[in-house]
Design an enzyme around this catalytic site. Structure first.
Site, PDB file in Angstrom:
ATOM      1  N   ARG A 105      17.217  16.467   9.117  1.00 26.07           N
ATOM      2  CA  ARG A 105      17.531  17.447   8.050  1.00 26.07           C
ATOM      3  C   ARG A 105      17.832  18.862   8.484  1.00 26.07           C
ATOM      4  O   ARG A 105      18.008  19.719   7.621  1.00 26.07           O
ATOM      5  CB  ARG A 105      16.393  17.490   7.015  1.00 26.07           C
TER       6      ARG A 105
ATOM      7  N   ASP B  60      15.390   4.457  10.340  1.00 24.00           N
ATOM      8  CA  ASP B  60      16.136   5.153   9.283  1.00 24.00           C
ATOM      9  C   ASP B  60      15.228   6.175   8.588  1.00 24.00           C
ATOM     10  O   ASP B  60      15.249   6.300   7.361  1.00 24.00           O
ATOM     11  CB  ASP B  60      16.726   4.168   8.267  1.00 24.00           C
TER      12      ASP B  60
ATOM     13  N   HIS C 222      21.054  -0.737   9.739  1.00 22.89           N
ATOM     14  CA  HIS C 222      20.229  -1.295   8.657  1.00 22.89           C
ATOM     15  C   HIS C 222      20.893  -2.432   7.874  1.00 22.89           C
ATOM     16  O   HIS C 222      21.230  -2.288   6.709  1.00 22.89           O
ATOM     17  CB  HIS C 222      19.705  -0.216   7.709  1.00 22.89           C
TER      18      HIS C 222
ATOM     19  N   HIS D 151      16.833  10.823  10.458  1.00 22.22           N
ATOM     20  CA  HIS D 151      17.475  11.957   9.781  1.00 22.22           C
ATOM     21  C   HIS D 151      16.452  13.084   9.760  1.00 22.22           C
ATOM     22  O   HIS D 151      15.441  12.981   9.058  1.00 22.22           O
ATOM     23  CB  HIS D 151      17.834  11.593   8.341  1.00 22.22           C
TER      24      HIS D 151
ATOM     25  N   HIS E 251      12.510  12.823   2.017  1.00 27.27           N
ATOM     26  CA  HIS E 251      12.793  13.644   0.840  1.00 27.27           C
ATOM     27  C   HIS E 251      11.434  14.054   0.286  1.00 27.27           C
ATOM     28  O   HIS E 251      10.458  13.310   0.451  1.00 27.27           O
ATOM     29  CB  HIS E 251      13.558  12.851  -0.221  1.00 27.27           C
TER      30      HIS E 251
HETATM   31  O1  DOR Z   1      18.463   5.685   2.152  1.00 26.63           O
HETATM   32  C1  DOR Z   1      19.119   6.344   2.928  1.00 26.63           C
HETATM   33  N1  DOR Z   1      18.862   7.644   3.142  1.00 26.63           N
HETATM   34  N2  DOR Z   1      20.144   5.765   3.586  1.00 26.63           N
HETATM   35  C2  DOR Z   1      21.017   6.486   4.308  1.00 26.63           C
HETATM   36  O2  DOR Z   1      21.929   5.915   4.861  1.00 26.63           O
HETATM   37  C3  DOR Z   1      20.894   7.960   4.398  1.00 26.63           C
HETATM   38  C4  DOR Z   1      19.482   8.351   4.208  1.00 26.63           C
HETATM   39  C5  DOR Z   1      19.295   9.848   4.036  1.00 26.63           C
HETATM   40  O3  DOR Z   1      19.824  10.604   4.852  1.00 26.63           O
HETATM   41  O4  DOR Z   1      18.604  10.253   3.097  1.00 26.63           O
END
Ligand code: DOR
Length: 454
Positions: free
Chosen positions: A63, A303, A232, A61, A307
C-alpha cells in the site's frame, strides 16, 4: 576460515530432503552444509527445530505509496518477518501504480532502511506502457511485470485482447497475471448490487469468469511464446487447463482458498472474507488441494491485501476486496502439514524454491553453499492461537484470529542476521532488493521444475 555463525543440531530441509546436518554461515551466505566440527564466532543450537530456506511470499500488497493508512513498507515487512517470511515480492497496484522507472525507483528508495525483509517490486502493465514493458521488466529490483485482466483494488487493468497480446509480446520474463474476465465482471455486477451480501461474491465473480480469462490467457501465452504465472487460481476448471499448459504456465494458490470455503466463510466473516478472485465452494478447494499434492501448483503466496476494519465494514459490494495474510501464511500452512494435508518437503517447494525458481531469484530459496543465509526455523510441535495482539499489519485484523494452529516459526534469519526470534523483531530494518537472473528469459522452470506426481 572461521564461520560467522553455525546453526547446529537442527533438521534441515535441503534440496535432497530433510537431513540432520549443520549449516555454516559466512558474510551472509551459506558456506558449508554438513556434519563434523567447524570453528564459528557464534553457535546457535536449533535442536528439535526444522530449518527451512527463508520463506518467500511472492504476492503481497503493502500500500505504499498512497494508502499508508492500511499498511506501509515498514509495517508490512514487520508482519512478514514475524510470520517467518524472509523475502516479499510486492504488487504494483499502489497510488501511483508502479508502472514507470521512476515509480519503481521510488519504492526501492522508500524500502531502504525501512523494510525488515528482502524485497522486490512488480511493475504494473497498463494500456499506456505496453511497448515499454520489455525494458521495464529488466530494471533491477523487480521480479517482472504484473498484469490485471480483471479490475480489483486500484486502477490497473489491461482488458482488450489486442492489448493483452501486446503486453505478452513485449518482454520475455515470466509475467504474473490476475486472471478474471473483465467483460463478464461488468455484465454480472448487478448480481452483487442486488444481493447486497458478500455471499453473492462468488456468483458475481463466478468460476466461468476465471475459467474464460485463464483459457484466453493460455491461448495468448502460447501464441506469443511468453511464459506466464497465474496468480491465486481458484477453480477446478482452471487447474485442468493449467495441467495441459505446463510448458508455459506456472501457477499460485493462496492459503485462504485452501482453508476457507463458501458459503460458510461469508456467513461467518461477511465482507472480511471478500477477496478477488473469491473464496468458492468446497469442490474447488478440493481441486486446489489435489493440485498442491500432485505437484501441479508451483507457489503458495498470501495475496496479503490489507484494508481497515472500517473500509471492510462498508455495505457489500462497496466494501473493498482482500485479506491480510503475510504473517499467517506459514503458520496456516504448517498447520495443514500437521493435519497431514501436505508434506513439509512439498511446502518448502511451494514457499521457498518455487517462488525463487519461477522468477529467477539469485541465491534464494534453497539451503546450499553459495546461497544467501536466509532461514525460517520452525517448531512443528508448538500449538498457539492466532492472537490479534501478535499481528503487526497496520490493518490490525486477520480472518484467522482465534484459530489454534500447530507449527510456528521461531526464527527468521536473513543473510545471516536474526531478524525475528520467538515473536520478537530484532535489530534494525535492513532488507535489501533481491537480484534476479535474467539470462534468456529470467526463468529456469524448464530445467528444475518439480515433476508431476513427485
Ligand atoms: O482481493 C484482492 N485484493 N485481490 C486483488 O487482486 C487485489 C487485492 C488488493 O490489492 O486489495
Amino acid at each position: 576460515m572461521q564461520l560467522d555463525l553455525l546453526l547446529r543440531d537442527g533438521t534441515v530441509l535441503t534440496s535432497l530432503g530433510a537431513a540432520r546436518v549443520d549449516i555454516g554461515i559466512r558474510a551472509g551466505r551459506i558456506e558449508w552444509v554438513g556434519t563434523g566440527d567447524r570453528a564459528a564466532r557464534e553457535v546457535l543450537s536449533v535442536k528439535g527445530l526444522h530449518v527451512l530456506p527463508g520463506v518467500i511470499d511472492s504476492q503481497v500488497h503493502f500500500r505504499e505509496p498512497g494508502a499508508e493508512h492500511k499498511e506501509d513498507l515498514q509495517t508490512g515487512s514487520r508482519a512478514a518477518v514475524l510470520g517467518g517470511v524472509a523475502t516479499v515480492y510486492e504488487m504494483p497496484n499502489t497510488e501511483p501504480a508502479t508502472s514507470t522507472p521512476d515509480a519503481l525507483a521510488d519504492k526501492l528508495e522508500r524500502a531502504r532502511g525501512r523494510m525488515w525483509c528482502d524485497h522486490a517490486f512488480f511493475v504494473g502493465a497498463r494500456p499506456d506502457n505496453l511497448d515499454r514493458l520489455g525494458e521495464l521488466e529488466r530494471l533491477p529490483g523487480t521480479p517482472g511485470v504484473k498484469m490485471f485482466l480483471g479490475r480489483s483494488t486500484g486502477g490497473l487493468l489491461v482488458q482488450d485482447e489486442s492489448a493483452i497480446r501486446s503486453a505478452l509480446a513485449h518482454g520475455r520474463r515470466r509475467m504474473a497475471v490476475h486472471s478474471e474476465d473483465q467483460a463478464r465482471l461488468d455484465e454480472r455486477h448487478h448480481l452483487a448490487r442486488e444481493a447486497g451480501h458478500p455471499r453473492a461474491h462468488p456468483d458475481w465473480r463466478d468460476a466461468e469468469t476465471a475459467r474464460r480469462s485463464t483459457e484466453r490467457l493460455l491461448r495468448l501465452s502460447s501464441e506469443t511464446g511468453r511464459p506466464v504465472h497465474v496468480l491465486h487460481v481458484t477453480t477446478a476448471e482452471e487447474v485442468e487447463l493449467l495441467a495441459a499448459a505446463r510448458s508455459l504456465a506456472t501457477f499460485e494458490v493462496t492459503p485462504q482458498h485452501l482453508t476457507l470455503a463458501a458459503p460458510d466463510c461469508y456467513e461467518e466473516l461477511g465482507t472480511f472474507a471478500q477477496m478477488n478472485p473469491p473464496i468458492r465452494e468446497a469442490r474447488h478447494r478440493e481441486a486446489l488441494w489435489e493440485a498442491v499434492r500432485s505437484g501441479l501448483v508451483d507457489v503458495i503466496g498470501s495475496d496479503h491485501a490489507p484494508h481497515t476494519r472500517d473500509e471492510k465494514a462498508r455495505p457489500y459490494p462497496e466494501s473493498p476486496a482482500g485479506m491480510p495474510g503475510v504473517q499467517t501464511l506459514l503458520p496456516l500452512m504448517l498447520d495443514h502439514v500437521s493435519q497431514g494435508r501436505l508434506s513439509l518437503e512439498r511446502l518448502v517447494e511451494l514457499v521457498c524454491s518455487g517462488p525463487a525458481r519461477i522468477y529467477g531469484a539469485r541465491r534464494k530459496g534453497r539451503i546450499e553453499p553459495g546461497y544467501d543465509a536466509d532461514f525460517t526455523i520452525v517448531d512443528l510441535e508448538t500449538e498457539r492461537r492466532v492472537e490479534e495482539s501478535w499481528l503487526a499489519s497496520r490493518c490490525g485484523w486477520s480472518p484467522f484470529t482465534g484459530r489454534t494452529l500447530r507449527g510456528w516459526p521461531i526464527f527468521t534469519i536473513i543473510r545471516g542476521h536474526q531478524v525475528m526470534r520467538d515473536g520478537e523483531v530484532l535489530g534494525d530494518p535492513s532488507g535489501v532488493p533481491v537480484e534476479f537472473d535474467l539470462g534468456d528469459s529470467g526463468d529456469r522452470s524448464a530445467v528444475d521444475r518439480v515433476p508431476v506426481g513427485a
